[in-house]
Scaffold this motif. Structure first.
Motif, PDB file in Angstrom:
ATOM      1  N   THR A  25      -6.411   7.880   4.350  1.00  0.00           N
ATOM      2  CA  THR A  25      -7.625   7.282   3.822  1.00  0.00           C
ATOM      3  C   THR A  25      -7.806   5.812   4.557  1.00  0.00           C
ATOM      4  O   THR A  25      -8.721   5.577   4.941  1.00  0.00           O
ATOM      5  N   MET A  26      -6.960   5.069   4.102  1.00  0.00           N
ATOM      6  CA  MET A  26      -7.047   3.614   4.541  1.00  0.00           C
ATOM      7  C   MET A  26      -6.928   3.603   5.894  1.00  0.00           C
ATOM      8  O   MET A  26      -7.547   2.812   6.536  1.00  0.00           O
TER       9      MET A  26
ATOM     10  N   ARG B  46      -1.369  -7.097  -5.553  1.00  0.00           N
ATOM     11  CA  ARG B  46      -2.014  -6.589  -4.239  1.00  0.00           C
ATOM     12  C   ARG B  46      -2.974  -7.434  -3.527  1.00  0.00           C
ATOM     13  O   ARG B  46      -3.039  -7.662  -2.483  1.00  0.00           O
TER      14      ARG B  46
ATOM     15  N   GLY C 202      -9.762   1.946   8.104  1.00  0.00           N
ATOM     16  CA  GLY C 202      -9.496   0.645   8.892  1.00  0.00           C
ATOM     17  C   GLY C 202      -9.722   0.795  10.483  1.00  0.00           C
ATOM     18  O   GLY C 202     -10.351  -0.341  10.993  1.00  0.00           O
TER      19      GLY C 202
ATOM     20  N   ALA D 142       0.508   1.266   7.992  1.00  0.00           N
ATOM     21  CA  ALA D 142      -0.676   0.280   7.910  1.00  0.00           C
ATOM     22  C   ALA D 142      -0.092  -0.863   8.575  1.00  0.00           C
ATOM     23  O   ALA D 142       1.335  -1.065   8.648  1.00  0.00           O
TER      24      ALA D 142
ATOM     25  N   ASN E 173       2.441   2.862   2.486  1.00  0.00           N
ATOM     26  CA  ASN E 173       1.875   3.320   3.581  1.00  0.00           C
ATOM     27  C   ASN E 173       2.733   3.103   4.794  1.00  0.00           C
ATOM     28  O   ASN E 173       2.436   1.984   5.374  1.00  0.00           O
TER      29      ASN E 173
ATOM     30  N   VAL F  97     -12.237  -2.413   3.829  1.00  0.00           N
ATOM     31  CA  VAL F  97     -11.446  -1.215   3.935  1.00  0.00           C
ATOM     32  C   VAL F  97     -10.689  -1.154   2.488  1.00  0.00           C
ATOM     33  O   VAL F  97     -10.338   0.019   1.987  1.00  0.00           O
ATOM     34  N   MET F  98     -10.214  -2.168   1.832  1.00  0.00           N
ATOM     35  CA  MET F  98      -9.312  -2.181   0.568  1.00  0.00           C
ATOM     36  C   MET F  98     -10.616  -1.597  -0.422  1.00  0.00           C
ATOM     37  O   MET F  98     -10.262  -0.675  -1.335  1.00  0.00           O
TER      38      MET F  98
ATOM     39  N   GLY G  25     -10.817   2.275   0.257  1.00  0.00           N
ATOM     40  CA  GLY G  25      -9.355   2.697  -0.181  1.00  0.00           C
ATOM     41  C   GLY G  25      -9.024   3.046  -1.807  1.00  0.00           C
ATOM     42  O   GLY G  25      -8.467   3.779  -2.289  1.00  0.00           O
TER      43      GLY G  25
ATOM     44  N   LEU H  19       0.642  -1.096   0.101  1.00  0.00           N
ATOM     45  CA  LEU H  19      -0.037  -0.088   0.035  1.00  0.00           C
ATOM     46  C   LEU H  19       0.863   1.320  -0.057  1.00  0.00           C
ATOM     47  O   LEU H  19       0.218   2.513  -0.113  1.00  0.00           O
TER      48      LEU H  19
ATOM     49  N   LEU I 125      -5.546  -1.076   9.883  1.00  0.00           N
ATOM     50  CA  LEU I 125      -6.276  -1.372   8.784  1.00  0.00           C
ATOM     51  C   LEU I 125      -7.579  -2.280   9.167  1.00  0.00           C
ATOM     52  O   LEU I 125      -8.424  -2.707   8.194  1.00  0.00           O
TER      53      LEU I 125
ATOM     54  N   PHE J  56      -6.174   4.378  -2.684  1.00  0.00           N
ATOM     55  CA  PHE J  56      -5.420   3.825  -1.533  1.00  0.00           C
ATOM     56  C   PHE J  56      -4.472   4.865  -0.813  1.00  0.00           C
ATOM     57  O   PHE J  56      -3.272   4.503  -0.742  1.00  0.00           O
TER      58      PHE J  56
END
Length: 657
Positions: free
Chosen positions: A141-142, A229, A146, A83, A80, A128-129, A132, A78, A88, A137
C-alpha cells in the motif's frame, strides 16, 4: 559483515576512485593544482578540476550516504524492504515544489532551495503516510501510494516546465539528477545535513530496535509509536529533500543501499544504519564515475539520476518476491458497496449525448484578446475544421486509455490497476523513443506502431514475470511501477542529451493535440471503435476474470488465451493513445472507477461507460489546455494529470483496512 562483503565494498571504492581519476587526468595534461587552491595562479583546466570535478566527486559520496541513510530509516520505521525516498514519493514532492517555486515564485529561493524542497517533500510524505495509516502501513500500500504520488508530481512538474520555455533546459537537466558542481557550497550544505542525520539516526537506533518488534509490542513496552515514526520520517525527509535541492531527482539509492547492507550480513539496526550510508555513497560514486567515463568517450553528459533509475527498477523487481505484508483488497469492496443500475442503457445514451454536446459547445466558445466570446455562425463554420479534429482525437485517446484501464482492472481484479501503474505507459514511452532513434524522421504512423508495440510488450513482460512466481494481483502493480521507473530513467537520459530527439520526447511527454489533422483524428476514432468492439466481444471474459482463476477455469474460460488477448488489447490501446496524450494522464485509472461507481457493473456496460467518461475527460482537458494559458497553449497532459491527481488521492484515502 563477512570478508566477502568487505572485498566487494573495497572493490567498489577502488572502481569509483579509478573512474574519477581517469576523468581528472583528461583535464590535467599540465599537472595537479597546488594547495591552497588559488584561482589566480591556476589554468582553466585546473580551475575546472578544483571547483568542478573535485566537489562533484565529494558530493557524490555525501549525497549517496544521505540517501542511503534516508532509505534505511524509512525501511526500519515502516518495516518495509522497498521503502525509500523515491518509492514513497518524497523526492517527487521535493522536485515538484522546487520546479513550481523556480517558475512561479522565484523569490522563495532567496534563502536557498532546501527549505522549499523540505516543504514539498514533507507534504508528499504526509499524504503518503496518511494513506498508509488507513491500511496499517502495509508495505505494498505504501509503495503504490508513494509511487503514484511521485508519478503525479513528476507529470505536473514536466508539464509546467514545458509551459515556461525560458526555464526549460536547465530544469530538465536538474530534474534528471545532475551532479555538476561549480563550487564547494553544495558539499558544505549536504555535509551539514548528513551530520544532522547521522546524529539523529544514532539517537533513534534504540527506539527503532524496539519498534522492530511490531507496533503492538512497542506500545506494550511503553513506547510512543506515533512520535517515533514522526521523528524518523522527519529525519528521512530532511535528508532526501536536501539532496533533491542540490542535485535534483536521484532515485533508488535509498532502496539499494539498505538491501545490499542486509545481504552483506548486517543484522542489527545499528549495523544497517551504519553500513547503508557507506554503500549508498559507493553506489552514487560509481554511477557518477560511469557517467563521467561515458562523457569522455561520447561527448554526451547524461544525468547521474538516470543511471540510478536503471539500477533501481530491476532491484525493485528482485525484491518483490521477498516482500511481506497486506495490500488493498482487489475488489470493489475496498471502495464500499457500489450501486447497480437497473437500466444502464439510458445512462449510457445520456453520456454519449453529453460527449457530443460538450464537443460542440467547446468548439463554439473560446477566448479572444478581449476575453471570452461565443462564435457567430460564420466563425463557427470557419473554426470547425480546425478544432473538431483535435477534439475527436482527444476524445478517442481518452476512450482508449479508459478502455485499457477497465480491461486491466478486471484482468487483475485490482481497483488501482491502470496503464500508468502497470508499466504499459512506460513501455509505450520506450517504444516511442526507440522509434525516434530507429528512423530518421518518423511520421505519425511509425510512431503509433512503435508506441503500441512497446506498451504491449511491457505489459506482457510484467504479466509473465508475475505468472511465473504465482504473485497476487497487487504484486503485479509493483512490477509495473518498476518498469515505469526504468522507462522514466531512459527518458531522463535522452532528454538531457539536448539532441533533436530529446526535444521531441520533451514535447511529447506532456501531450498535445495541436498538430492533429483530420486523417489522424479519423484513425484514432476508428481505432477506439475497434478496441471498444473487441472489449465488448470479450465481455464474458471480463465478467468472469475478476472472480478469480479458479472460478474462471471452472466455467470453462480459456484462461491463458484470455489473459494474453486482453493484455495485448490493453497494451495496443495504451500505445495508440500515448502517442497523443503522453505517458501519464490517469484517465485509465479514473474513468473505470467513475463508471463503476455510477452503477455500470456488467462488463459490457462498464467498458462502454468507461470509454465515454474517458472521452469526456480528455475533451475537457484539451479545452483547458487551449484556453487556460491563452494565447499560448499549455500541455494537454497537465490538465489530464490535474484531473487525475485529486481522484487518485480521494480513492486511496477511502480505502481502509
Amino acid at each position: 559483515m563477512n570478508v566477502k562483503a568487505m572485498i566487494w565494498l573495497l572493490a567498489a571504492a577502488g572502481l569509483g576512485l579509478v573512474l574519477w581519476v581517469m576523468a581528472a587526468m583528461r583535464l590535467l595534461p599540465g599537472g595537479w593544482p597546488a594547495f591552497p587552491f588559488d584561482p589566480q595562479g591556476m589554468t582553466l583546466d585546473q580551475i575546472l578540476l578544483t571547483f568542478g570535478l573535485m566537489p562533484r566527486g565529494v558530493i557524490a559520496l555525501v549525497a549517496g550516504a544521505a540517501l542511503g541513510l534516508s532509505g534505511a530509516l524509512l525501511q526500519a520505521v515502516l518495516r518495509n524492504p522497498v521503502a525509500d525516498p523515491t518509492t514513497l514519493g518524497i523526492s517527487g514532492g521535493a522536485q515538484l515544489a522546487l520546479v513550481m517555486a523556480t517558475i512561479l515564485a522565484p523569490g522563495l529561493l532567496e534563502y536557498g532551495r532546501w527549505p522549499v524542497a523540505v516543504i514539498g517533500a514533507g507534504l508528499a510524505a504526509a499524504l503518503v503516510m496518511s494513506i498508509g495509516a488507513r491500511r496499517a502501513f502495509a508495505p505494498v500500500t505504501m509503495v503504490i501510494a508513494g509511487m503514484l504520488v511521485a508519478m503525479t508530481a513528476s507529470a505536473i512538474a514536466t508539464a509546467v516546465t514545458l509551459a515556461r520555455g525560458e526555464y526549460l533546459l536547465s530544469l530538465v537537466i536538474w530534474n534528471g539528477g545532475s551532479l555538476v558542481q561549480q563550487d564547494w557550497s553544495g558539499v558544505r550544505i549536504l555535509a551539514l545535513v548528513l551530520g544532522f542525520g547521522a546524529v539523529a539516526a544514532a539517537l533513534l537506533a534504540r527506539p527503532l530496535r524496539v519498534l522492530s518488534l511490531g507496533a503492538a509490542g512497542a506500545q506494550g513496552l511503553g513506547m510512543n509509536v506515533a512520535a517515533v515514526r514522526f521523528a524518523v520520517v522527519v529525519v528521512a525527509v530532511v535528508l532526501a529533500a536536501a539532496v533533491s535541492a542540490e542535485l535534483g531527482l536521484i532515485g533508488f539509492v535509498g532502496l539499494a543501499a539498505p538491501a545490499l547492507a542486509r545481504s552483506m550480513g548486517a543484522r542489527t539496526m545499528g549495523q544497517v544504519l551504519a553500513i547503508a550510508p557507506l554503500i549508498g555513497a559507493l553506489i552514487l560514486s560509481v554511477c557518477d564515475g560511469v557517467v563521467l567515463t561515458l562523457a569522455g568517450a561520447t561527448g554526451e553528459m547524461y544525468p547521474t539520476g538516470a543511471l540510478t533509475g536503471l539500477i533501481g527498477g530491476p532491484l525493485l523487481i528482485w525484491l518483490l518476491p521477498r516482500l511481506r505484508g497486506s495490500t488493498p483488497p482487489g475488489t470493489e469492496a475496498g471502495e464500499g458497496p457500489g450501486t447497480r443500475l437497473a437500466r444502464p442503457t439510458r445512462v449510457l445514451g445520456g453520456m454519449a449525448c453529453a460527449a457530443v454536446m460538450l464537443a460542440l459547445v467547446l468548439v463554439w466558445i473560446g477566448r479572444v484578446p478581449g476575453g471570452w466570446a461565443v462564435l457567430d455562425w460564420d466563425s463557427f463554420r470557419a473554426f470547425l475544421p480546425l478544432r473538431l479534429p483535435r477534439l475527436i482525437a482527444a476524445g478517442a485517446a481518452g476512450a482508449l486509455l479508459a478502455l485499457a484501464g477497465a480491461v486491466l482492472q478486471r484482468l487483475t481484479a485490482n481497483p488501482l490497476a491502470s496503464p500508468e501503474v502497470l508499466g504499459v505507459s512506460g513501455g509505450a514511452s520506450i517504444g516511442y523513443v526507440a522509434t525516434l532513434f530507429m528512423f530518421t524522421a518518423p511520421g505519425q504512423g511509425p510512431l503509433t506502431v512503435g508506441t503500441m508495440l512497446g506498451g504491449a510488450l511491457a505489459l506482457m513482460l510484467v504479466a509473465n514475470y508475475a505468472r511465473r512466481r504465482d504473485m497476487p494481483a497487487e504484486r503485479v502493480l509493483l512490477a509495473g511501477i518498476a518498469v515505469s521507473a526504468m522507462a522514466a530513467a531512459v527518458l531522463s537520459a535522452v532528454m538531457a542529451t539536448g539532441s533533436k530527439q530529446s526535444w521531441q520526447v520533451l514535447a511529447w511527454l506532456s501531450g498535445s493535440s495541436s498538430t492533429v489533422g483530420p486523417v489522424q483524428a479519423t484513425i484514432m476514432a476508428l481505432l477506439a471503435a475497434v478496441v471498444l468492439a473487441t472489449a465488448w466481444y470479450a465481455r464474458r471474459w471480463l465478467q468472469v476474470l475478476p472472480l478469480g482463476p479458479e472460478v474462471a477455469a471452472g466455467v470453462g474460460l480459456p484462461l491463458i488465451r484470455a489473459r494474453l488477448a486482453l493484455i495485448g488489447l490493453a497494451g495496443l490501446a495504451t500505445g495508440a493513445a500515448t502517442v497523443l496524450v503522453g505517458p501519464v494522464s490517469f484517465v485509465g485509472l479514473m474513468a473505470p472507477h467513475v463508471a463503476r461507481r455510477i452503477g455500470l457493473a456488467r462488463a459490457q456496460d462498464h467498458v462502454l461507460g468507461a470509454a465515454l467518461i474517458g472521452a469526456i475527460l480528455m475533451i475537457a482537458a484539451d479545452f483547458g489546455a487551449r484556453m487556460a494559458g491563452f494565447p499560448y497553449e499549455l500541455p494537454l497532459g497537465l490538465f489530464a494529470s490535474l484531473l487525475g491527481a485529486p481522484w487518485l488521492i480521494w480513492l486511496m484515502m477511502r480505502m481502509r483496512r
